[in-house]
Design an enzyme around this catalytic site. Structure first.
Site, PDB file in Angstrom:
ATOM      1  N   LYS A  16     -33.466  -3.537  19.776  1.00 51.07           N
ATOM      2  CA  LYS A  16     -32.955  -2.900  18.553  1.00 51.07           C
ATOM      3  C   LYS A  16     -33.065  -3.850  17.362  1.00 51.07           C
ATOM      4  CE  LYS A  16     -28.880  -2.145  20.368  1.00 51.07           C
ATOM      5  NZ  LYS A  16     -29.087  -2.679  21.717  1.00 51.07           N
ATOM      6  N   ARG A  92     -21.105   2.922  19.426  1.00 48.05           N
ATOM      7  CA  ARG A  92     -21.293   2.723  20.864  1.00 48.05           C
ATOM      8  C   ARG A  92     -20.142   3.248  21.699  1.00 48.05           C
ATOM      9  NH1 ARG A  92     -23.261  -3.041  19.963  1.00 48.05           N
ATOM     10  NH2 ARG A  92     -23.059  -3.735  22.096  1.00 48.05           N
ATOM     11  N   ARG A 131     -33.606 -15.057  26.175  1.00 48.49           N
ATOM     12  CA  ARG A 131     -33.197 -15.266  24.783  1.00 48.49           C
ATOM     13  C   ARG A 131     -32.137 -16.342  24.680  1.00 48.49           C
ATOM     14  NH1 ARG A 131     -30.427 -10.228  21.961  1.00 48.49           N
ATOM     15  NH2 ARG A 131     -28.960 -10.702  23.639  1.00 48.49           N
ATOM     16  N   ARG A 133     -28.698 -16.246  23.946  1.00 48.59           N
ATOM     17  CA  ARG A 133     -27.600 -16.234  22.970  1.00 48.59           C
ATOM     18  C   ARG A 133     -26.330 -16.639  23.711  1.00 48.59           C
ATOM     19  NH1 ARG A 133     -27.540 -10.494  20.229  1.00 48.59           N
ATOM     20  NH2 ARG A 133     -25.825 -10.164  21.686  1.00 48.59           N
ATOM     21  N   ARG A 144     -21.787  -6.044  29.792  1.00 47.36           N
ATOM     22  CA  ARG A 144     -22.270  -5.251  28.654  1.00 47.36           C
ATOM     23  C   ARG A 144     -23.064  -4.039  29.134  1.00 47.36           C
ATOM     24  NH1 ARG A 144     -24.621 -10.390  26.439  1.00 47.36           N
ATOM     25  NH2 ARG A 144     -26.141  -9.317  25.150  1.00 47.36           N
TER      26      ARG A 144
END
Ligand code: AP5
Ligand code: MG
Length: 190
Positions: A16, A92, A131, A133, A144
């Site tokens: 996204k 969400r 990634r 993070r 999540r």
């Protein structure tokens, strides 16, 4: 053309944010990522940031009232009224979706499209681990993704019932996915 107002949907790690950066260049709208707003608050050490950090690191969701308030304030801004908006990471939950509808109604605006980037769980998990993070630990990622299935995936029907949903295949290079997203936006706008 009228300013574009759209939502980008998809599980965590579906791309996204990656696609949003390109979309705002093409369509000139404002990128409103609630995750980026929260990370900026954490970096700035504000009260919101202090509250949000623990929730984000555990992979949980920050409360609907806080998130709806942030989005309500931003959508009222002159930049978004003039240029349109790309909502990323919001709504969400069904409470957030209802709030979004009420906020836009109050402003006399409506959404053009909600593009859902479809990417399988194994692929998004690998992308996020890559990634790195601070909330990309295996535990937080799994939490999540569970919350996504429970709370966010049902919103696909919510958007579909309003004639707004376009689902595209999110596996491929970022350029390939971008072409699919743009085609979906153009179809819904015309
Ligand atoms: P948020 O920032 O929204 O994070 P997220 O939901 O985990 O989603 P991501 O940003 O991880 O995924 P993305 O789809 O943007 O993927 P990206 O482009 O980065 O939220 C963070 C936290 O904030 C939440 O957990 C929650 O606590 C809180 N929060 C935020 N909004 C909230 C709300 N509304 N209500 C309550 N709480 C809220 O791509 C992922 C990786 O894949 C990147 O490394 C990228 O380079 C790579 N990649 C992208 N596209 C491709 C491709 N086509 N091929 C290969 N690699 C690719
Ligand atoms: Mg993101």
């Amino acid at each position: 053309m009228a300013p574009l107002r759209m939502v980008i949907l998809g599980r965590q790690g579906s791309g996204k944010g990656t696609q949003s950066e390109r979309l705002v260049q093409t369509f000139g709208c404002v990128h409103l990522s609630t995750g980026d707003v929260l990370r900026a608050a954490v970096a700035a050490g504000t009260e919101l940031g202090r509250q949000a950090k623990a929730v984000m690191d555990s992979g949980g969701l920050v409360g609907d009232d806080i998130m709806n308030g942030i989005v309500r304030d931003r959508l009222a801004g002159a930049d978004i009224a003039a240029g349109g908006v790309l909502l990323d990471g919001f709504p969400r939950t069904s409470d957030q979706a209802d709030a979004l509808e009420a906020i836009l109604d109050g402003l006399g605006h409506r959404l053009d499209v909600a593009v859902n980037i479809d990417v399988p769980i194994e692929v998004v998990t690998a992308r996020m681990l890559d990634r790195g993070r601070s909330d990309d630990t295996l535990e937080a990622i799994q939490r999540r993704l569970e919350l996504y299935e429970e709370q966010t995936a049902p919103l696909l029907d919510w958007f579909d019932a309003r004639g707004l949903l376009a689902t595209i295949d999110g596996v491929g290079t970022p350029d390939e996915v971008f072409d699919r997203v743009v085609a979906a936006v153009e179809r819904h706008r015309s």
